[in-house]
Design an enzyme around this catalytic site. Structure first.
Site, mmCIF file in Angstrom:
data_model
loop_
_atom_site.group_PDB
_atom_site.id
_atom_site.type_symbol
_atom_site.label_atom_id
_atom_site.label_comp_id
_atom_site.label_asym_id
_atom_site.label_seq_id
_atom_site.Cartn_x
_atom_site.Cartn_y
_atom_site.Cartn_z
ATOM 1 N N ASN A 69 0.841 -1.203 0.000
ATOM 2 C CA ASN A 69 0.000 0.000 0.000
ATOM 3 C C ASN A 69 0.873 1.248 0.000
ATOM 4 O O ASN A 69 2.082 1.176 0.204
ATOM 5 C CB ASN A 69 -0.883 0.002 1.257
ATOM 6 N N CYS A 78 -5.186 -7.685 -3.976
ATOM 7 C CA CYS A 78 -5.464 -6.421 -4.672
ATOM 8 C C CYS A 78 -6.078 -6.785 -6.018
ATOM 9 O O CYS A 78 -5.357 -7.173 -6.949
ATOM 10 C CB CYS A 78 -4.190 -5.601 -4.867
ATOM 11 N N HIS A 172 -11.906 -6.629 5.243
ATOM 12 C CA HIS A 172 -12.877 -5.606 4.828
ATOM 13 C C HIS A 172 -14.022 -5.560 5.821
ATOM 14 O O HIS A 172 -14.486 -6.608 6.300
ATOM 15 C CB HIS A 172 -13.445 -5.933 3.446
ATOM 16 N N GLU A 221 -9.383 2.699 1.869
ATOM 17 C CA GLU A 221 -8.494 1.533 1.876
ATOM 18 C C GLU A 221 -7.454 1.592 2.991
ATOM 19 O O GLU A 221 -6.829 2.637 3.226
ATOM 20 C CB GLU A 221 -7.763 1.421 0.541
ATOM 21 N N CYS A 230 -11.722 -0.289 -5.726
ATOM 22 C CA CYS A 230 -11.096 -1.311 -4.888
ATOM 23 C C CYS A 230 -11.703 -2.657 -5.280
ATOM 24 O O CYS A 230 -12.884 -2.884 -5.012
ATOM 25 C CB CYS A 230 -11.350 -1.007 -3.411
ATOM 26 N N GLY A 233 -12.435 -4.899 -2.436
ATOM 27 C CA GLY A 233 -13.554 -4.272 -1.707
ATOM 28 C C GLY A 233 -14.882 -4.535 -2.394
ATOM 29 O O GLY A 233 -15.906 -4.748 -1.735
HETATM 30 N N1 LIG Z 1 -7.201 -1.541 -4.209
HETATM 31 C C1 LIG Z 1 -7.050 -2.958 -3.912
HETATM 32 C C2 LIG Z 1 -7.226 -3.277 -2.471
HETATM 33 C C3 LIG Z 1 -5.976 -3.217 -1.767
HETATM 34 C C4 LIG Z 1 -6.241 -3.541 -0.351
HETATM 35 C C5 LIG Z 1 -5.237 -2.923 0.550
HETATM 36 N N2 LIG Z 1 -5.588 -1.544 0.846
HETATM 37 C C6 LIG Z 1 -5.149 -3.709 1.833
HETATM 38 O O1 LIG Z 1 -4.376 -3.311 2.686
HETATM 39 O O2 LIG Z 1 -5.843 -4.715 1.973
HETATM 40 C C7 LIG Z 1 -7.989 -3.794 -4.735
HETATM 41 O O3 LIG Z 1 -8.291 -3.384 -5.845
HETATM 42 O O4 LIG Z 1 -8.401 -4.870 -4.249
#
Ligand SMILES: N[C@H](CCC[C@H](N)C(=O)O)C(=O)O
Length: 294
Positions: A69, A78, A172, A221, A230, A233
């Site tokens: 990150n 990701c 999440h 995030e 995300c 997400g």
């Molecule tokens: N943008 C990413 C998520 C990264 C997740 C990251 N922020 C974490 O620490 O889990 C996606 O497209 O899945």
């Protein structure tokens, strides 16, 4: 000279989620948190996530991918970044194996089969969601993580409460709301990301169910803040909506940067994410980036 100096990078995006891709296959270098933060600090190489390719570990896989990150912390998944890696490995003149329409990538969270639907659209099998409290993880045992006790704001009139917890290889918390855009996510995001109920912190989703096949989602995030999209997400929001019996098992998830199609497949419980990947520019990492890095 730092091992990363002058290495080629691809600056990409997945629905506006800013992704930088580095190919360290054939080297033994492991990017440190400080190196990741240094790369994120410059406009040309800045990222929400940095995807680093390493030599394949498990038999039959095409690469092992480490994910960082903006704050340098490592993530287990990701989704948008995985589609960008798939583009790089199939279409980039220097990294790509032209004509490949299937890949098997490995991350800390497991194996990710990727199917190339067209030059810039991919379906990633993100694997099965983890739903038990200690798999998310949560700091306390909750029998039912589809709605657990967490609220923010005045005790008698909370701004947000009772989220659903899902891990896609990264944690999440999904709050179902009427309108994700009426919340001050800049303010409440960090409070929730760092709440003690999340021992590994968490990605925070605000989701509105518009129809049995349509979710609108905004994400704060973990380690990156508000992003335009995300992927993991979006997967978490679909799984949460199905657990709450709010949507069908396949739906379009509309993020600020665009739409993803997510399906929680009945046959094997895996979550499939379909969407685009795009190259913005490429370059080499300036040696000066790492001057202050030990
Ligand atoms: N943008 C990413 C998520 C990264 C997740 C990251 N922020 C974490 O620490 O889990 C996606 O497209 O899945």
């Amino acid at each position: 000279m730092n091992a990363l100096a002058n290495r080629r990078f691809l600056k990409m995006n997945g629905l506006g989620n800013e992704i930088t891709v580095l190919d360290l296959r054939g080297t033994k270098h492991i990017v440190s948190e400080a190196e990741a933060r240094a790369i994120a600090s410059r406009e040309r190489t800045r990222f929400d996530q940095l995807m680093v390719l390493h030599d394949a570990k498990a038999a039959g896989t095409d690469a092992y991918v480490r994910i960082y990150n903006t704050d340098g912390s490592e993530a287990g998944a990701c989704g948008n970044g995985t589609r960008c890696v798939a583009w790089a490995m199939t279409a980039d003149p220097e990294m790509g194996q032209a004509g490949r329409d299937g890949l098997l990538l490995q991350t800390k969270a497991g194996l990710l089969p990727v199917a190339r639907l067209s030059e810039a659209v991919f379906t990633v099998d993100m694997g099965a969601p983890r739903l038990a409290w200690d798999e998310i993880p949560l700091a306390e045992p909750f029998e039912d993580t589809s709605r657990f006790e967490l609220q923010i704001g005045p005790i008698d009139d909370p701004i947000l409460h009772t989220p659903c917890a899902v891990s896609m290889g990264n944690p999440h918390a999904v709050f179902f709301v009427d309108d994700p855009y009426r919340f001050n996510l800049e303010q409440i995001g960090p409070l929730l990301e760092n709440h003690p109920i999340f021992p590994d912190r968490a990605n925070i989703g605000l989701a509105a169910v518009k129809a049995p096949d349509h979710i609108v989602l905004r994400v704060w995030e973990r380690g990156a803040g508000i992003t335009r999209a995300c992927g993991s997400g979006a997967c978490a929001a679909l799984v949460a909506a199905v657990r709450r019996e709010l949507t069908a098992r396949k739906a379009t998830v509309s993020l600020p940067g665009g739409d993803l199609v997510i399906e929680w497949r009945e046959s094997d419980g895996h979550v499939l994410m379909t969407g685009p990947a795009a190259l913005d520019w490429e370059g080499v990492l300036e040696p000066g980036l790492f001057a202050a890095v030990a």
